[in-house]
Design an enzyme around this catalytic site. Structure first.
Site, mmCIF file in Angstrom:
data_model
loop_
_atom_site.group_PDB
_atom_site.id
_atom_site.type_symbol
_atom_site.label_atom_id
_atom_site.label_comp_id
_atom_site.label_asym_id
_atom_site.label_seq_id
_atom_site.Cartn_x
_atom_site.Cartn_y
_atom_site.Cartn_z
ATOM 1 N N ASN A 24 0.861 -1.184 0.000
ATOM 2 C CA ASN A 24 0.000 0.000 0.000
ATOM 3 C C ASN A 24 0.901 1.240 0.000
ATOM 4 O O ASN A 24 1.694 1.437 0.930
ATOM 5 C CB ASN A 24 -0.893 -0.042 1.253
ATOM 6 C CG ASN A 24 -1.818 1.157 1.328
ATOM 7 O OD1 ASN A 24 -1.388 2.279 1.107
ATOM 8 N ND2 ASN A 24 -3.072 0.926 1.652
ATOM 9 N N HIS A 73 1.020 6.318 1.589
ATOM 10 C CA HIS A 73 1.768 7.321 2.351
ATOM 11 C C HIS A 73 2.931 7.936 1.572
ATOM 12 O O HIS A 73 3.539 8.894 2.042
ATOM 13 C CB HIS A 73 2.175 6.757 3.711
ATOM 14 C CG HIS A 73 0.945 6.468 4.528
ATOM 15 N ND1 HIS A 73 0.009 7.446 4.799
ATOM 16 C CD2 HIS A 73 0.450 5.314 5.034
ATOM 17 C CE1 HIS A 73 -1.001 6.903 5.478
ATOM 18 N NE2 HIS A 73 -0.759 5.615 5.626
ATOM 19 N N HIS A 103 -5.674 3.585 -1.640
ATOM 20 C CA HIS A 103 -7.016 3.890 -1.134
ATOM 21 C C HIS A 103 -7.405 5.275 -1.635
ATOM 22 O O HIS A 103 -6.816 6.272 -1.225
ATOM 23 C CB HIS A 103 -6.976 3.859 0.410
ATOM 24 C CG HIS A 103 -8.303 4.039 1.063
ATOM 25 N ND1 HIS A 103 -8.467 3.939 2.425
ATOM 26 C CD2 HIS A 103 -9.541 4.305 0.559
ATOM 27 C CE1 HIS A 103 -9.743 4.123 2.732
ATOM 28 N NE2 HIS A 103 -10.408 4.371 1.618
ATOM 29 N N ARG A 117 -9.560 7.851 -1.097
ATOM 30 C CA ARG A 117 -10.511 8.260 -0.054
ATOM 31 C C ARG A 117 -11.420 9.362 -0.561
ATOM 32 O O ARG A 117 -11.045 10.147 -1.430
ATOM 33 C CB ARG A 117 -9.751 8.745 1.188
ATOM 34 C CG ARG A 117 -8.924 7.665 1.869
ATOM 35 C CD ARG A 117 -8.341 8.185 3.170
ATOM 36 N NE ARG A 117 -9.383 8.386 4.150
ATOM 37 C CZ ARG A 117 -9.621 7.547 5.166
ATOM 38 N NH1 ARG A 117 -8.877 6.491 5.358
ATOM 39 N NH2 ARG A 117 -10.594 7.802 5.995
ATOM 40 N N ARG A 145 -7.271 12.720 0.738
ATOM 41 C CA ARG A 145 -6.191 13.262 1.582
ATOM 42 C C ARG A 145 -4.800 12.817 1.117
ATOM 43 O O ARG A 145 -3.824 13.464 1.400
ATOM 44 C CB ARG A 145 -6.387 12.879 3.048
ATOM 45 C CG ARG A 145 -6.212 11.414 3.311
ATOM 46 C CD ARG A 145 -6.270 11.106 4.785
ATOM 47 N NE ARG A 145 -7.604 11.269 5.332
ATOM 48 C CZ ARG A 145 -8.001 10.694 6.463
ATOM 49 N NH1 ARG A 145 -7.162 9.967 7.165
ATOM 50 N NH2 ARG A 145 -9.230 10.853 6.901
ATOM 51 N N GLU A 148 -8.536 0.297 -2.872
ATOM 52 C CA GLU A 148 -9.375 0.309 -1.671
ATOM 53 C C GLU A 148 -10.378 1.434 -1.814
ATOM 54 O O GLU A 148 -10.020 2.553 -2.212
ATOM 55 C CB GLU A 148 -8.522 0.603 -0.436
ATOM 56 C CG GLU A 148 -7.791 -0.576 0.090
ATOM 57 C CD GLU A 148 -7.025 -0.205 1.355
ATOM 58 O OE1 GLU A 148 -7.372 0.777 2.041
ATOM 59 O OE2 GLU A 148 -6.057 -0.898 1.623
ATOM 60 N N THR A 182 -8.152 3.504 8.285
ATOM 61 C CA THR A 182 -9.357 2.682 8.357
ATOM 62 C C THR A 182 -9.490 2.079 9.754
ATOM 63 O O THR A 182 -8.565 1.455 10.255
ATOM 64 C CB THR A 182 -9.281 1.548 7.311
ATOM 65 O OG1 THR A 182 -8.860 2.114 6.077
ATOM 66 C CG2 THR A 182 -10.627 0.870 7.148
ATOM 67 N N GLU A 200 -10.591 -9.641 3.126
ATOM 68 C CA GLU A 200 -9.325 -9.245 3.751
ATOM 69 C C GLU A 200 -9.613 -9.122 5.241
ATOM 70 O O GLU A 200 -10.443 -8.300 5.654
ATOM 71 C CB GLU A 200 -8.818 -7.911 3.180
ATOM 72 C CG GLU A 200 -7.499 -7.505 3.838
ATOM 73 C CD GLU A 200 -6.848 -6.293 3.197
ATOM 74 O OE1 GLU A 200 -6.964 -6.107 1.970
ATOM 75 O OE2 GLU A 200 -6.200 -5.532 3.939
ATOM 76 N N HIS A 244 -3.431 -4.594 7.676
ATOM 77 C CA HIS A 244 -3.567 -3.429 8.550
ATOM 78 C C HIS A 244 -2.665 -3.562 9.779
ATOM 79 O O HIS A 244 -2.785 -4.511 10.534
ATOM 80 C CB HIS A 244 -5.014 -3.171 9.004
ATOM 81 C CG HIS A 244 -5.259 -1.696 9.196
ATOM 82 N ND1 HIS A 244 -4.799 -1.012 10.293
ATOM 83 C CD2 HIS A 244 -5.862 -0.793 8.403
ATOM 84 C CE1 HIS A 244 -5.128 0.262 10.171
ATOM 85 N NE2 HIS A 244 -5.768 0.433 9.026
#
Ligand code: PXP
Length: 247
Positions: A10, A13, A46, A48, A52, A73, A104, A154, A193
């Site tokens: 993922n 970031h 993701h 969102r 963000r 995601e 999440t 998941e 996660h």
């Protein structure tokens, strides 16, 4: 038994760093290429509702450059569903989303919104996207996931990763049982996660794992060792997984 456990990185970031200054770097596409070069099996982002970190264009760019799977995601949100249907990632993972959360929090309540989730699962599946549902290792949620037609779940490892002592052992037990239940229901089992190099070992006790989706810790570790090495280090740890051994 050969290691079949796959890694989805993922890279949200990487975009967090970019968005912090409104720059055009660090490049999402370059980050994805590094993960791919290191042997990752997929890239997860993701998109969102509040945009963000990942932006719409990032997802289009990834779809056109990646040679490995793109896993999007997303929340059950008509605008995002339309974008997914336009981009057609190989996979989509439906997650719950709250504006004010840092990340999440908790799994999707599939049992409580079967019609809404089922509708999105159907739409994406009909378009050729493999849909997974991000759920807690709760038998009711797993049964609801199978009932709405999800081929993949998941399992949310965040609660385990944040816990310690007895609470951690109990949550690990729930994850192990949840993986077995999901497998018995005929679903592919992924997990993710909060996983990092220090807590991954017990996570690997879960049976039937197909893919781990890991983000924050890989990107954080990349500050010190570089992204390719950070991905390689996680994959080396995942190499300890001894495969699809049921309970
Ligand atoms: N899986 C899902 C469904 C997530 O929402 C996230 C966080 O975006 C991850 C995996 C990766 O979590 P982490 O960044 O803590 O590794």
């Amino acid at each position: 038994m050969s290691n079949k456990l796959e890694l989805g990185v993922n890279i949200d970031h990487v975009a967090t760093v970019r968005q912090a200054r409104g720059t055009c770097y660090p490049s999402i596409v370059e980050a994805a290429a590094c993960c791919e070069a290191a042997g990752a099996h997929g890239i997860t982002v993701h998109l969102r509702e509040d945009r963000r970190h990942i932006q719409d264009q990032d997802v289009y760019d990834l779809k056109s450059m990646l040679n490995i799977r793109l896993n999007l995601e997303m929340a059950v949100n008509p605008e995002i569903v339309d974008i997914a249907l336009d981009i057609l990632p190989e996979e989509a993972c439906i997650v719950p989303e709250k504006r004010e959360e840092l990340t999440t929090e908790g799994g999707l309540d599939v049992a409580g919104q079967k019609d809404e989730v089922g509708h999105v699962v159907q739409k994406l599946t009909d378009a050729g996207v493999e849909v997974s549902l991000f759920v807690d290792p709760d038998p009711e949620q797993l049964e609801a996931s199978a009932a709405v037609g999800a081929k993949v779940v998941e399992l949310h490892t965040g609660t385990f990763c944040d816990a310690s002592g007895k609470a951690a052992s109990e949550e690990l037990e729930r994850l192990i049982k949840g993986a077995q239940i999901a497998h018995n229901l005929g679903m592919i089992v992924n997990a993710g996660h909060g996983i990092n190099l220090d807590n991954i070992e017990p996570v690997l006790k879960m049976p039937w794992l197909n893919t781990l989706n890991i983000g924050h810790s890989i990107i954080a570790q990349a500050l010190f060792v570089g992204l390719e090495q950070s991905v390689r280090d996680m994959m080396a740890r995942m190499g300890q997984y001894n495969g699809c051994v049921g309970l």
